[in-house]
Design a protein around this motif. Sequence first.
Motif, short mmCIF file in Angstrom:
data_model
loop_
_atom_site.label_atom_id
_atom_site.label_comp_id
_atom_site.label_asym_id
_atom_site.label_seq_id
_atom_site.Cartn_x
_atom_site.Cartn_y
_atom_site.Cartn_z
N GLU A 291 -24.74 21.63 15.07
CA GLU A 291 -25.89 22.07 14.29
C GLU A 291 -26.48 20.92 13.48
O GLU A 291 -27.70 20.78 13.36
N CYS A 292 -25.61 20.07 12.92
CA CYS A 292 -26.10 18.92 12.15
C CYS A 292 -26.91 17.97 13.03
O CYS A 292 -27.98 17.49 12.63
N ILE A 293 -26.41 17.70 14.23
CA ILE A 293 -27.13 16.82 15.15
C ILE A 293 -28.47 17.43 15.51
O ILE A 293 -29.50 16.72 15.56
N ARG A 294 -28.50 18.73 15.73
CA ARG A 294 -29.77 19.40 16.07
C ARG A 294 -30.76 19.29 14.91
O ARG A 294 -31.94 18.95 15.12
N LEU A 295 -30.31 19.55 13.68
CA LEU A 295 -31.21 19.54 12.53
C LEU A 295 -31.81 18.15 12.31
O LEU A 295 -32.98 18.02 11.96
N VAL A 296 -31.01 17.11 12.52
CA VAL A 296 -31.51 15.75 12.33
C VAL A 296 -32.42 15.35 13.49
O VAL A 296 -33.50 14.79 13.29
#
Length: 350
Positions: free
Chosen positions: A303-308
Motif C-alpha cells: 500500500e505504501c508503494i502504491r500511495l507513493v
Amino acid sequence: MSTNRAVRIHGKNDIRIEDLPIPEPQENWVQLRMSTVGLCRTDVHLYDEGRVDHIVINKPITIGHEISGRVSKLGQGVTDLNVGDRVAVDPLRSCGGCHQCSRGRSNICRQLHCSGVLHADGGFATYMVAPAKTCYKIPDNMSMEEGAMMEPLSVGVNGVKRARMVEGDVVVVMGAGPVGLFAMQAAKALGASRVMMVDINPKRLELALKMGVSQVFKPTVHLSNPKAASEELKAALGDEADLCIECSGAPGVVDLAIHSCRPGGKVMMLGFGEMAMKVHVGMAAVREIDILGSFANLHNYPECIRLVSEGKINVRSAITHRLPLENVMDGINLVRSGESVKVVINCDDC
C-alpha cells in the motif's frame, strides 16, 4: 568487490566500519546490493545507549533498517524476484507460527527479527541478505531513495490504520519528524477531512505545509498545564480531534493528546519517549477515549508503494541530508542535533 563494507555497532558508543565477507543467500532468500538506506533515531539510540528499551546490543550488528537495494543473487527456490530488481525491504521477520502470528499480528511476534535492530544484520553495508518475501519491487517511477522511505512511511500508515481512522475524521498529528510527516500524509490519503500538524520548530511546520498538511500550530502554553494547552490547540483547530497521533515522544504530549480529543476519540502513540509517564488515564476512560499503540508495520509495504507511486504521498521532501557510508557518524550527529529531518546514506559507492 571482494568484501562487504559495513557499519557495525558493538555496544554503547562503539561503532565501527568493517570489512566482512559477502553474505550468501540461503534457500528462499536473496542477496541484495545496497543502494539507499535511511538513518533512524533508533540507530542513534543504539549507538548512544547500546540499547533501545528491551533491545540490547549483546553482539555486533550491522545497523540500518530503512532499506532499498537491487537483487544481486537468488537463493534456491526464489521465483518471484530476478537479479537486478529494485526493491524496498521490510526489515521485520516473524516466526509465522506463534500465538500472535497465527492471529495476524506478526509485527509483535515474540520471536521477531528486525534487520539492523534485532537479531539480524541490516542495510548499512555493501551487501545484505533477506528473505525474498520481505523484498517488494518498486516501480520505475519511484527512486531508490523513495524505496528506502517505505519503512518509516509504513510506520505512519500502520498507525493510522490501527487507529481505525474513519473517513472524514479531524486528525491532529503531534511532532513533525519523519514519522509525523508521513503519518500526516497517510491520514490525508486515507480519508481524513482535516489534519493539523503540531510542533515547536517553525522550520518543521513550514515543511509540513509544503507536504500538504491542512494547518499547522506552534503551542505557546507549557505542557505542565495540559488542559490549558489543549484549549489553545482546540481554539486554533476550531474543533476537537477525532484522532490525535503522537509522534514526538516528548514528555507531556500524550496528555495533551488526551485533552485535545473529543469524547469517543482516539490517541495513537507512535513516538515512544518515556516508557513510564504521568497522564490523565481516568479522564480518558470516562470520556471513552481509546489510547492505542502501534509497533513498526503489518504488511503495509504494497500500500505504501502504491500511495507513493500514484503521487498521493510525497516522501522525498522529508530527506534533508544525503551522505556516503563512511560519513555515517556525521549523520548520527545530525539526527541527534535536530538539524535534519531525514538523513539517508548512499551505499552505492561503498
